[in-house]
Scaffold this motif. Structure first.
Motif, PDB file in Angstrom:
ATOM      1  N   ILE A  63      34.537  51.974  24.761  1.00  0.00           N
ATOM      2  CA  ILE A  63      33.685  52.225  23.591  1.00  0.00           C
ATOM      3  C   ILE A  63      33.679  51.013  22.665  1.00  0.00           C
ATOM      4  O   ILE A  63      32.629  50.630  22.122  1.00  0.00           O
ATOM      5  N   LYS A  64      34.846  50.400  22.479  1.00  0.00           N
ATOM      6  CA  LYS A  64      34.925  49.199  21.639  1.00  0.00           C
ATOM      7  C   LYS A  64      34.068  48.086  22.224  1.00  0.00           C
ATOM      8  O   LYS A  64      33.324  47.407  21.495  1.00  0.00           O
ATOM      9  N   ASP A  65      34.142  47.899  23.539  1.00  0.00           N
ATOM     10  CA  ASP A  65      33.311  46.882  24.196  1.00  0.00           C
ATOM     11  C   ASP A  65      31.834  47.196  24.007  1.00  0.00           C
ATOM     12  O   ASP A  65      31.012  46.289  23.782  1.00  0.00           O
ATOM     13  N   TYR A  66      31.491  48.472  24.097  1.00  0.00           N
ATOM     14  CA  TYR A  66      30.094  48.873  23.938  1.00  0.00           C
ATOM     15  C   TYR A  66      29.582  48.529  22.540  1.00  0.00           C
ATOM     16  O   TYR A  66      28.464  48.023  22.379  1.00  0.00           O
ATOM     17  N   LYS A  67      30.385  48.804  21.528  1.00  0.00           N
ATOM     18  CA  LYS A  67      29.972  48.515  20.154  1.00  0.00           C
ATOM     19  C   LYS A  67      29.794  47.015  19.932  1.00  0.00           C
ATOM     20  O   LYS A  67      28.904  46.593  19.189  1.00  0.00           O
ATOM     21  N   ILE A  68      30.645  46.225  20.573  1.00  0.00           N
ATOM     22  CA  ILE A  68      30.492  44.768  20.471  1.00  0.00           C
ATOM     23  C   ILE A  68      29.174  44.339  21.107  1.00  0.00           C
ATOM     24  O   ILE A  68      28.426  43.513  20.550  1.00  0.00           O
ATOM     25  N   LEU A  69      28.865  44.915  22.270  1.00  0.00           N
ATOM     26  CA  LEU A  69      27.605  44.588  22.944  1.00  0.00           C
ATOM     27  C   LEU A  69      26.401  45.009  22.109  1.00  0.00           C
ATOM     28  O   LEU A  69      25.373  44.338  22.110  1.00  0.00           O
ATOM     29  N   ARG A  70      26.541  46.130  21.410  1.00  0.00           N
ATOM     30  CA  ARG A  70      25.439  46.592  20.561  1.00  0.00           C
ATOM     31  C   ARG A  70      25.126  45.554  19.488  1.00  0.00           C
ATOM     32  O   ARG A  70      23.959  45.339  19.139  1.00  0.00           O
ATOM     33  N   GLN A  71      26.168  44.901  18.970  1.00  0.00           N
ATOM     34  CA  GLN A  71      25.962  43.871  17.957  1.00  0.00           C
ATOM     35  C   GLN A  71      25.377  42.597  18.579  1.00  0.00           C
ATOM     36  O   GLN A  71      24.578  41.900  17.952  1.00  0.00           O
ATOM     37  N   ILE A  72      25.775  42.315  19.821  1.00  0.00           N
ATOM     38  CA  ILE A  72      25.291  41.114  20.486  1.00  0.00           C
ATOM     39  C   ILE A  72      23.852  41.247  20.932  1.00  0.00           C
ATOM     40  O   ILE A  72      23.053  40.315  20.829  1.00  0.00           O
ATOM     41  N   SER A  73      23.507  42.436  21.446  1.00  0.00           N
ATOM     42  CA  SER A  73      22.176  42.635  22.031  1.00  0.00           C
ATOM     43  C   SER A  73      21.081  42.440  20.990  1.00  0.00           C
ATOM     44  O   SER A  73      21.182  42.950  19.863  1.00  0.00           O
ATOM     45  N   PRO A  74      20.016  41.718  21.327  1.00  0.00           N
ATOM     46  CA  PRO A  74      18.921  41.532  20.369  1.00  0.00           C
ATOM     47  C   PRO A  74      18.043  42.769  20.220  1.00  0.00           C
ATOM     48  O   PRO A  74      17.212  42.824  19.328  1.00  0.00           O
ATOM     49  N   TRP A  75      18.225  43.746  21.084  1.00  0.00           N
ATOM     50  CA  TRP A  75      17.404  44.951  20.974  1.00  0.00           C
ATOM     51  C   TRP A  75      18.260  46.203  21.084  1.00  0.00           C
ATOM     52  O   TRP A  75      19.364  46.185  21.608  1.00  0.00           O
ATOM     53  N   SER A  76      17.750  47.275  20.551  1.00  0.00           N
ATOM     54  CA  SER A  76      18.456  48.554  20.628  1.00  0.00           C
ATOM     55  C   SER A  76      17.436  49.667  20.797  1.00  0.00           C
ATOM     56  O   SER A  76      16.306  49.591  20.302  1.00  0.00           O
ATOM     57  N   ILE A  77      17.844  50.679  21.523  1.00  0.00           N
ATOM     58  CA  ILE A  77      16.996  51.849  21.766  1.00  0.00           C
ATOM     59  C   ILE A  77      17.796  53.090  21.446  1.00  0.00           C
ATOM     60  O   ILE A  77      18.963  53.207  21.833  1.00  0.00           O
TER      61      ILE A  77
END
Length: 468
Positions: free
Chosen positions: A152-166
């Motif tokens: 989950i921690k890795d996922y949240k980091i990726l959410r910040q890195i990703s230029p898009w979110s859905i």
């Protein structure tokens, strides 16, 4: 299995033979015959693993492909290929191999490792969104529950890195009032003699409501202090009328109550001190009953304050301009002011208090309106058995100073008083790839001096939401 060399590739062959020679002492039965090196099938995976550890991905790749000649569904061979291609700096091809390893894996541990590798390779290929998908898949096959927080921690980091979110929210709600219809058949206005009666489709119709709310954001620029994003949203509602509703309103059809909204916007967030300031603007188009309904243009600003480690305050203001498609209705300009205070109690529970003030102006008398809404929310920190619970309760007062029913002005204007409440249940133990089922029970009752707006609704909503 055999490893062959192509004619004219003496340098590559010598390097390959040298690398394999370093590994072969651990393999009984290995043999060399001219341009071929024969390796027992059972020894090939071990040799490939050691090749990867010693920086010989080409050798590992060749061995793994040999294993696939025997069994195209060999998950471990695909896994070796993925790791070899990763060392060779080919993340796209490596991620595809990891996906094949995941597909053919025989147990949960293998699927977890393959999904984790696919997530890393997706990120190496600058596909942070795809990496999030693979992390969610890895949650389905945790070797131990202690791994969950790390994923989950890795996922949240990726959410910040990703230029898009859905984000997507789907709900299914049985309701006794799909159309916000009146409680009774008569038109009664305080202070005005009897006017008439309501058609069946103006009264409360029961049935099932399905809603999809999809949101997309694409970051255009960003830093530690600001972020600018392009946003898009689709909201859709469909209903299925009950037999009782169709008896009450025989001419009504399910499609008459469909609603669609498509909206595009721009959002800018600036981090200021212990809070944030956000600006957003958008334009939208809506359809009701399958027919064009109205255009919407909006702009707003919001300010978030971190008052302490346990308390926060959010203030916002938004203006809207609505242009109905009906020639009988004039455009509407609306102002919306909101404030919300939240506080984390010593018990860990969270309390929130909110207030909304709104005003609408239009050349259409019935659209001119003033209103206020207040609510209190409470979120329990500790689950009650298998569910997490939160609740809210509130009320609103809406006044339409110049309201007209037919040809008769309503004395003193129309006034609606509404009370509402809801209880939300999140079944966190039924987590599937980070998604959990939800249940909302809500009730709303409105009293009005115009009987058409005397309404009462009770509904139960079933949905799915992300748990992080």
């Amino acid at each position: 299995m055999m490893i062959r060399s192509a004619t004219g590739s003496d340098t590559g062959l010598k390097a390959l033979l040298l690398a394999l020679a370093l590994l072969l002492p651990v393999v009984a039965g290995a043999a060399e015959d001219g341009g071929e090196i024969r390796v027992p099938i059972a020894a090939a995976p071990g040799i490939a693993e050691r090749a990867l550890r010693e920086g010989q991905p080409e050798l590992a790749l060749q061995l793994a492909r040999g294993l696939l000649q025997r069994d195209p569904d060999d998950a471990y061979a695909h896994f070796i290929i993925a790791r070899a291609l990763m060392q060779m700096k080919h993340p796209r091809e490596a991620r595809r191999a990891a996906a094949l390893a995941y597909r053919h894996a025989a147990n949960g541990d293998e699927k977890f490792q393959a999904a984790q590798l696919a997530a890393k390779l997706s990120l190496d290929n600058e596909q942070a969104g795809l990496a999030q998908v693979w992390l969610r898949r890895s949650l389905l096959h945790l070797p131990h529950e202690s791994y969950r927080e790390r994923v989950i921690k890795d996922y949240k980091i990726l959410r910040q890195i990703s230029p898009w979110s859905i984000s997507a929210q789907f709900t299914l709600s049985p309701s006794n009032n799909l159309n916000n219809g009146a409680d009774g058949p008569y038109v009664i206005v305080d202070g005005v003699p009897g006017i008439g009666w309501l058609s069946g489709d103006a009264q409360a119709l029961s049935g099932l409501r399905a809603v999809a709310d999809l949101r997309y954001a694409r970051r255009l620029s960003g830093s530690k202090t600001h972020e600018t994003s392009l946003t898009a949203r689709y909201y859709g509602q469909r209903v299925r009328l009950s037999d009782a509703a169709q008896t009450l309103a025989p001419t009504a059809e399910n499609g008459d109550y469909s609603f669609d909204l498509a909206e595009f916007g721009l959002r800018h967030v600036t981090r200021a001190g212990r809070g944030t300031i956000s600006y957003d603007a958008g334009i939208g188009r809506s359809w009701y009953g399958g027919a064009p309904y109205q255009w919407l243009v909006r702009a707003g600003v919001a300010r978030g304050f971190s008052l302490s480690a346990d308390a926060g305050l959010n203030l916002s203001a938004q203006i809207q301009h609505r242009s109905p498609d009906s020639p009988l209705q004039s455009p509407v300009d609306k102002l919306d002011l909101r404030a919300q205070y939240s506080h984390k109690l010593q018990s860990g529970d969270r309390l929130s208090i909110g207030l909304t003030l709104e005003a609408a102006q239009s050349d259409t008398a019935n659209a001119r309106q003033r209103g206020a809404t207040g609510y209190l929310g409470y979120h329990l920190a500790q689950p009650a058995g298998p569910v997490k619970i939160s609740a809210s309760i509130g009320g609103s007062l809406q006044r339409y100073r110049d309201y007209i029913v037919g040809l008769w002005p309503v004395p003193g204007g129309r006034e609606d008083k509404t009370v509402f409440g809801a209880v939300d249940f999140s079944f966190y133990r039924l987590d599937y790839a980070g998604f959990v089922p939800t249940l909302r029970v809500q009730a709303r009752k409105t009293q009005s001096n115009v009987s058409r707006f005397e309404t009462n609704e009770m509904s139960v909503s079933f949905g799915i939401e992300s748990s992080f």
